[in-house]
Design a protein around this motif. Structure first.
Motif, PDB file in Angstrom:
ATOM      1  N   ALA A  21       0.854  -1.184   0.000  1.00 52.17           N
ATOM      2  CA  ALA A  21       0.000   0.000   0.000  1.00 52.17           C
ATOM      3  C   ALA A  21       0.892   1.237   0.000  1.00 52.17           C
ATOM      4  N   ARG A  22       0.634   2.146  -0.925  1.00 53.14           N
ATOM      5  CA  ARG A  22       1.431   3.375  -1.023  1.00 53.14           C
ATOM      6  C   ARG A  22       0.649   4.530  -0.405  1.00 53.14           C
ATOM      7  N   ASN A  23       1.318   5.277   0.433  1.00 46.08           N
ATOM      8  CA  ASN A  23       0.691   6.479   0.954  1.00 46.08           C
ATOM      9  C   ASN A  23       0.581   7.515  -0.159  1.00 46.08           C
ATOM     10  N   VAL A  24      -0.515   8.238  -0.167  1.00 46.86           N
ATOM     11  CA  VAL A  24      -0.707   9.313  -1.138  1.00 46.86           C
ATOM     12  C   VAL A  24      -1.225  10.541  -0.392  1.00 46.86           C
ATOM     13  N   LYS A  25      -0.950  11.687  -0.971  1.00 52.09           N
ATOM     14  CA  LYS A  25      -1.393  12.947  -0.360  1.00 52.09           C
ATOM     15  C   LYS A  25      -1.966  13.832  -1.447  1.00 52.09           C
ATOM     16  N   LEU A  52     -19.065   4.613  -5.654  1.00 48.81           N
ATOM     17  CA  LEU A  52     -19.138   3.156  -5.682  1.00 48.81           C
ATOM     18  C   LEU A  52     -17.965   2.483  -4.972  1.00 48.81           C
ATOM     19  N   LEU A  53     -16.774   3.026  -5.164  1.00 51.48           N
ATOM     20  CA  LEU A  53     -15.562   2.314  -4.766  1.00 51.48           C
ATOM     21  C   LEU A  53     -15.354   2.148  -3.265  1.00 51.48           C
ATOM     22  N   PRO A  54     -15.604   3.160  -2.432  1.00 52.37           N
ATOM     23  CA  PRO A  54     -15.295   2.943  -1.004  1.00 52.37           C
ATOM     24  C   PRO A  54     -15.961   1.712  -0.406  1.00 52.37           C
ATOM     25  N   GLU A  55     -17.277   1.563  -0.599  1.00 51.05           N
ATOM     26  CA  GLU A  55     -17.952   0.397  -0.032  1.00 51.05           C
ATOM     27  C   GLU A  55     -17.551  -0.885  -0.751  1.00 51.05           C
ATOM     28  N   GLY A  56     -17.384  -0.802  -2.067  1.00 51.74           N
ATOM     29  CA  GLY A  56     -16.967  -1.989  -2.802  1.00 51.74           C
ATOM     30  C   GLY A  56     -15.626  -2.503  -2.330  1.00 51.74           C
ATOM     31  N   GLU A  57     -14.683  -1.612  -2.151  1.00 51.62           N
ATOM     32  CA  GLU A  57     -13.343  -2.052  -1.759  1.00 51.62           C
ATOM     33  C   GLU A  57     -13.294  -2.480  -0.296  1.00 51.62           C
ATOM     34  N   ARG A  58     -14.150  -1.912   0.535  1.00 50.16           N
ATOM     35  CA  ARG A  58     -14.253  -2.422   1.905  1.00 50.16           C
ATOM     36  C   ARG A  58     -14.789  -3.857   1.904  1.00 50.16           C
ATOM     37  N   MET A  59     -15.735  -4.134   0.987  1.00 50.22           N
ATOM     38  CA  MET A  59     -16.234  -5.496   0.871  1.00 50.22           C
ATOM     39  C   MET A  59     -15.129  -6.434   0.406  1.00 50.22           C
ATOM     40  N   PHE A  60     -14.307  -5.993  -0.547  1.00 47.90           N
ATOM     41  CA  PHE A  60     -13.181  -6.808  -0.995  1.00 47.90           C
ATOM     42  C   PHE A  60     -12.307  -7.190   0.202  1.00 47.90           C
ATOM     43  N   MET A  89      -6.391   1.418   1.120  1.00 51.21           N
ATOM     44  CA  MET A  89      -5.961   2.783   0.806  1.00 51.21           C
ATOM     45  C   MET A  89      -6.857   3.397  -0.269  1.00 51.21           C
ATOM     46  N   HIS A  90      -7.267   2.614  -1.248  1.00 53.21           N
ATOM     47  CA  HIS A  90      -8.170   3.117  -2.282  1.00 53.21           C
ATOM     48  C   HIS A  90      -9.492   3.564  -1.662  1.00 53.21           C
ATOM     49  N   ALA A  91     -10.057   2.716  -0.799  1.00 48.23           N
ATOM     50  CA  ALA A  91     -11.339   3.047  -0.174  1.00 48.23           C
ATOM     51  C   ALA A  91     -11.233   4.329   0.640  1.00 48.23           C
ATOM     52  N   GLU A  92     -10.167   4.447   1.420  1.00 51.11           N
ATOM     53  CA  GLU A  92      -9.981   5.637   2.256  1.00 51.11           C
ATOM     54  C   GLU A  92      -9.824   6.889   1.410  1.00 51.11           C
ATOM     55  N   THR A  93      -9.088   6.793   0.322  1.00 49.41           N
ATOM     56  CA  THR A  93      -8.828   7.968  -0.506  1.00 49.41           C
ATOM     57  C   THR A  93     -10.083   8.420  -1.237  1.00 49.41           C
ATOM     58  N   ALA A  95     -13.118   7.882  -0.303  1.00 47.70           N
ATOM     59  CA  ALA A  95     -14.052   8.404   0.695  1.00 47.70           C
ATOM     60  C   ALA A  95     -13.745   9.865   1.015  1.00 47.70           C
ATOM     61  N   LYS A  96     -12.472  10.240   0.973  1.00 47.57           N
ATOM     62  CA  LYS A  96     -12.110  11.640   1.206  1.00 47.57           C
ATOM     63  C   LYS A  96     -12.653  12.550   0.112  1.00 47.57           C
ATOM     64  N   VAL A  97     -12.752  12.026  -1.116  1.00 49.06           N
ATOM     65  CA  VAL A  97     -13.340  12.817  -2.194  1.00 49.06           C
ATOM     66  C   VAL A  97     -14.791  13.148  -1.857  1.00 49.06           C
ATOM     67  N   LEU A  98     -15.517  12.158  -1.320  1.00 53.01           N
ATOM     68  CA  LEU A  98     -16.907  12.399  -0.936  1.00 53.01           C
ATOM     69  C   LEU A  98     -16.994  13.529   0.078  1.00 53.01           C
ATOM     70  N   ASP A  99     -16.083  13.515   1.055  1.00 51.92           N
ATOM     71  CA  ASP A  99     -16.135  14.499   2.139  1.00 51.92           C
ATOM     72  C   ASP A  99     -15.603  15.863   1.731  1.00 51.92           C
ATOM     73  N   GLN A 100     -14.557  15.876   0.913  1.00 50.65           N
ATOM     74  CA  GLN A 100     -13.832  17.123   0.671  1.00 50.65           C
ATOM     75  C   GLN A 100     -14.168  17.785  -0.662  1.00 50.65           C
ATOM     76  N   VAL A 101     -14.661  17.044  -1.620  1.00 47.64           N
ATOM     77  CA  VAL A 101     -14.968  17.617  -2.937  1.00 47.64           C
ATOM     78  C   VAL A 101     -16.465  17.741  -3.146  1.00 47.64           C
TER      79      VAL A 101
END
Length: 299
Positions: A21-25, A52-60, A89-93, A95-101
């Motif tokens: 997992a690579r950290n991204v900023k 779609l992706l946050p919940e999907g990737e949490r399920m993965f 990391m994909h799910a977390e990132t 999800a931040k789009v939902l909150d911040q954008v």
């Protein structure tokens, strides 16, 4: 749970690279909704992946954690742990789009994301039952993930090579999807190999692909309509108008085209199908080495 480890494990390959997992900023300050200014509908088609992706990737990740106790092969276990790290990391990132954008643009994503929670946590999640039912359910979930991962790797390869700059693509948003797409290409063989390790044969995987194709397309179109109809800069649209506009964006190269999608989907029905043929590991790693968000996190 008894699973056919010995027979299936012979088909599992070591990943080309050790997955991590690579950290991204990302700095989402003033990030636009229409991140391709000349293609607002195409922007929202891709934006719908954030829904779609946050919940999907949490399920993965949850499914792989359920499967890990039954894994006896060290290579498979290592690949699964790397996959979990990247997908988390994909799910977390996203999800931040939902909150911040989206929130900054006064788009309430909760109605759609609640539905995604139901789909991925209940319809596609674990269920109580007998040990045999639990085994069958787990293999089906793994086969479902393998089918989705084929499309995500294909989309990742597409966005790494598509000339979206000609549509004025905003660099930060483009980097988000290219970073994600590159990691999808990097781990593209894991889900397929894990499904086989757990005994998902050709017929089960083919049947699952026939289920996944309409589900994925319908969720993407539905998510796009949800965003378009909340966008104050666009008129409300019904599905016929929206689909017509999506086809136009495909023709202009702002989205992958239907022929390429059908060819990609059809390739999975070949008994010799190998996800390693989707995209290039070397290209993916080269992009990840220069991704602005990955480099910003490393500083």
């Amino acid at each position: 749970m008894k699973l056919p480890f010995r027979r299936a494990a012979r088909t599992v390959r070591a990943p080309d690279v050790a997955l991590q997992a690579r950290n991204v900023k990302f700095d989402w300050t003033s990030a636009p909704l229409h991140w391709m200014p000349s293609e607002p509908i195409a922007s929202h088609v891709v934006n719908s992946l954030n829904l779609l992706l946050p919940e999907g990737e949490r399920m993965f990740c949850a499914t792989y954690r359920d499967a890990l106790p039954y894994v006896r092969d060290a290579k498979v276990r290592e690949a699964m742990l790397g996959f979990i790290g990247q997908e988390s990391m994909h799910a977390e990132t996203h999800a931040k789009v939902l909150d911040q954008v989206f929130t900054a643009h006064h788009i309430d994503t909760a109605p759609y994301t609640r539905q995604m929670e139901y789909v991925f946590r209940n319809s596609l999640g674990a269920r109580e039952g007998s040990p045999q039912q639990a085994q069958t359910r787990l293999v089906e979930r793994l086969a479902f993930i393998a089918s989705l991962e084929h499309f995500f790797a294909w989309l990742g390869d597409w966005i790494l090579n598509a000339d979206l700059e000609k549509h004025g693509a905003e660099p930060r948003v483009l980097d988000l999807f290219r970073w994600h797409g590159a990691e999808e290409v990097e781990h593209r063989s894991v889900a397929h190999d894990v499904a086989i390790y757990f005994g998902a044969g050709y017929l089960r995987r083919a049947a699952m692909m026939l289920i996944v194709i309409p589900i994925l397309l319908s969720l993407l179109v539905r998510g796009t309509k949800f965003l378009v109809n909340q966008d104050p800069e666009l008129p409300k649209m019904g599905y016929p108008t929206l689909i017509w506009k999506i086809l136009g964006a495909m023709w202009r190269g702002a989205l992958p085209g239907i022929p390429a999608l059908l060819i990609s989907a059809g390739s999975t029905f070949d008994p010799r199908y190998d996800p390693a043929n989707v995209g290039s590991t070397e290209q993916a790693i080269a992009y990840l080495a220069k991704s602005p968000a990955a480099r910003a996190a490393a500083q």
